[in-house]
Design a protein around this motif. Structure first.
Motif, short mmCIF file in Angstrom:
data_model
loop_
_atom_site.label_atom_id
_atom_site.label_comp_id
_atom_site.label_asym_id
_atom_site.label_seq_id
_atom_site.Cartn_x
_atom_site.Cartn_y
_atom_site.Cartn_z
N ASN A 62 35.34 14.24 3.89
CA ASN A 62 36.04 15.13 4.82
C ASN A 62 36.29 16.53 4.26
OD1 ASN A 62 38.03 14.33 2.95
ND2 ASN A 62 39.66 14.58 4.46
N ILE A 63 35.57 16.92 3.22
CA ILE A 63 35.72 18.26 2.65
C ILE A 63 34.39 18.99 2.73
CG2 ILE A 63 36.24 19.62 0.59
CD1 ILE A 63 38.24 17.54 -0.23
N ILE A 64 34.38 20.10 3.46
CA ILE A 64 33.19 20.93 3.65
C ILE A 64 33.22 22.06 2.63
CG2 ILE A 64 32.05 22.53 5.24
CD1 ILE A 64 33.10 20.77 7.53
N SER A 65 32.06 22.35 2.02
CA SER A 65 32.02 23.36 0.97
C SER A 65 30.85 24.33 1.18
CB SER A 65 31.88 22.68 -0.40
OG SER A 65 31.76 23.64 -1.43
N ARG A 66 31.12 25.59 0.85
CA ARG A 66 30.07 26.60 0.80
C ARG A 66 30.60 27.79 0.00
NH1 ARG A 66 25.10 28.47 4.39
NH2 ARG A 66 24.88 30.56 3.52
N ASN A 67 29.73 28.39 -0.79
CA ASN A 67 30.07 29.57 -1.60
C ASN A 67 31.26 29.32 -2.53
OD1 ASN A 67 28.03 30.95 -0.28
ND2 ASN A 67 29.41 31.84 1.25
N GLY A 68 31.45 28.08 -2.94
CA GLY A 68 32.55 27.76 -3.85
C GLY A 68 33.89 27.57 -3.18
N ILE B 192 39.03 18.75 6.25
CA ILE B 192 39.30 18.41 7.64
C ILE B 192 40.24 17.21 7.66
CG2 ILE B 192 38.29 17.75 9.85
CD1 ILE B 192 37.41 20.50 8.90
N ILE B 193 41.41 17.39 8.27
CA ILE B 193 42.40 16.32 8.39
C ILE B 193 42.61 16.00 9.86
CG2 ILE B 193 43.53 16.95 6.21
CD1 ILE B 193 45.69 18.36 7.85
N LEU B 194 43.49 15.05 10.15
CA LEU B 194 43.68 14.64 11.54
C LEU B 194 44.11 15.81 12.43
CD1 LEU B 194 43.52 12.11 13.33
CD2 LEU B 194 45.98 11.79 12.94
N ALA B 195 44.91 16.72 11.87
CA ALA B 195 45.36 17.88 12.65
C ALA B 195 44.20 18.79 13.05
CB ALA B 195 46.39 18.67 11.84
N CYS B 196 43.05 18.66 12.37
CA CYS B 196 41.89 19.50 12.67
C CYS B 196 40.99 18.89 13.74
CB CYS B 196 41.05 19.74 11.41
SG CYS B 196 41.96 20.45 10.02
N TYR C 281 23.97 28.17 9.22
CA TYR C 281 24.97 28.26 8.15
C TYR C 281 25.24 26.85 7.61
CZ TYR C 281 28.91 30.32 5.63
OH TYR C 281 29.75 30.78 4.64
N PRO C 282 24.26 26.26 6.92
CA PRO C 282 24.45 24.89 6.41
C PRO C 282 25.52 24.82 5.32
CG PRO C 282 22.45 25.87 5.50
CD PRO C 282 22.96 26.83 6.54
N VAL C 283 26.21 23.70 5.29
CA VAL C 283 27.26 23.47 4.30
C VAL C 283 26.99 22.16 3.58
CG1 VAL C 283 29.01 24.79 5.57
CG2 VAL C 283 28.71 22.34 6.04
N SER C 284 27.70 21.96 2.47
CA SER C 284 27.62 20.69 1.75
C SER C 284 28.96 19.98 1.85
CB SER C 284 27.24 20.92 0.29
OG SER C 284 28.20 21.76 -0.35
N HIS C 285 28.99 18.71 1.44
CA HIS C 285 30.21 17.91 1.50
C HIS C 285 30.63 17.52 0.08
CE1 HIS C 285 29.35 16.55 5.91
NE2 HIS C 285 29.65 17.83 5.80
N VAL C 286 31.84 17.91 -0.29
CA VAL C 286 32.39 17.50 -1.59
C VAL C 286 32.78 16.03 -1.52
CG1 VAL C 286 34.22 17.89 -3.29
CG2 VAL C 286 33.19 19.83 -2.08
N THR C 287 33.49 15.68 -0.47
CA THR C 287 33.79 14.28 -0.13
C THR C 287 33.53 14.13 1.36
OG1 THR C 287 36.13 14.71 0.38
CG2 THR C 287 35.59 14.17 -1.91
#
Length: 276
Positions: free
Chosen positions: A131-137, A142-146, A123-129
């Motif tokens: 710390n931001i994971i993206s798939r299917n729009g 992901i923040i420190l709490a994650c 289930y590969p994903v892409s990175h918008v920035t």
């Protein structure tokens, strides 16, 4: 304002660790009041994402705070121990929260490992920035709490609540850190997959916030993972009690303190009602 409350609490608890000072109980008072104040300051955010667990915790913190402050002012050793647990937890958590490069490094590490795990299960994903994971729009930040650092800090703080041998310290660390860290990565994998695949598009009147597809994030993150985390922490606490028997005795003493003081409070209210 919220950030200042956390900082004040952190400073107060760290000051509490300074031995042989007559102000220790007041440092602890400031620390606990600031923590509860932070919980209530966060309520608008948690209501905006339909997370009702933390508002419930905030409500339950009021009787806890009442008993804690009363016990601190009479210098009860059990609540001093509890405050030591909070102070050690802050000592572990604070560098990641307030040293930005260190916190960002931890977040980036978790992002990389979460992405790797997703790819490894097909289930590969892409990175918008970074710390931001993206798939299917759909995008998941992901923040420190994650990262699981709060839970790790709390449970290591619990392990430091009583005197231990070197062997007990090592076993406690091995129980807490790898377990929480690895399971937190799996939690992130589950949340990202459930959200981007829209596994739980149910009850938008409860789970929705107006954002497209948010319901799946709500049920995966705010309900299933929160309940799972609670069960995990209970299981780890039980494991710590097995490794460090003194923790069990301390927990029992603490339970009796809060039960008795809250019973006294309820009894006072009943007597007051009868008098009227």
């Amino acid at each position: 304002m919220k950030e200042y409350l956390v900082l004040i609490s952190c400073i107060a608890f760290l000051a509490f660790l300074i031995p042989n000072t007559r102000f220790r109980k007041y440092f602890a008072v400031v620390g606990w009041v600031s923590i509860v104040g932070f919980l209530f300051a966060e309520l608008p955010y948690y209501f905006s994402i339909n997370n009702f667990m933390y508002p419930t915790i905030a409500l339950l913190s009021l009787p806890f705070l009442y008993v804690t402050l009363r016990a601190l002012l009479r210098e009860d050793s059990r609540v001093f121990q509890l405050s030591t647990i909070a102070a050690v937890a802050f000592l572990i958590y604070a560098p990641f929260a307030y040293v930005v490069p260190l916190g960002d490094w931890l977040i980036a590490t978790v992002v990389g490992q979460t992405s790797w795990m997703l790819s490894s299960v097909g289930y590969p994903v892409s990175h918008v920035t970074w710390n931001i994971i993206s798939r299917n729009g759909f995008q998941t930040e992901i923040i420190l709490a994650c990262t699981g650092i709060q839970s790790i800090a709390i449970m290591l703080g619990v392990a430091a609540g009583v005197k231990t041998t070197l062997r007990q310290k090592v076993l406690a660390f091995l129980l807490v850190f790898p377990t929480i860290y690895v399971l937190n990565i799996l939690r992130n994998v589950f949340v990202v997959t459930a959200y981007t695949q829209q596994w739980f598009p149910y009850l938008p009147e409860i789970a929705g916030n107006g954002e497209l597809g948010y319901e799946s994030f709500f049920w995966a993150h705010n309900v299933l993972c929160e309940l799972g985390a609670l069960i995990l922490l209970i299981a780890i606490a039980y494991g710590l009690f097995m490794i460090i028997p003194g923790l069990g005795a301390f927990a029992d003493d603490l339970f009796r303190l809060y039960r008795n003081d809250l019973a006294d409070l309820v009894g006072w209210k009943r007597e007051s009602s009868s008098a009227r």
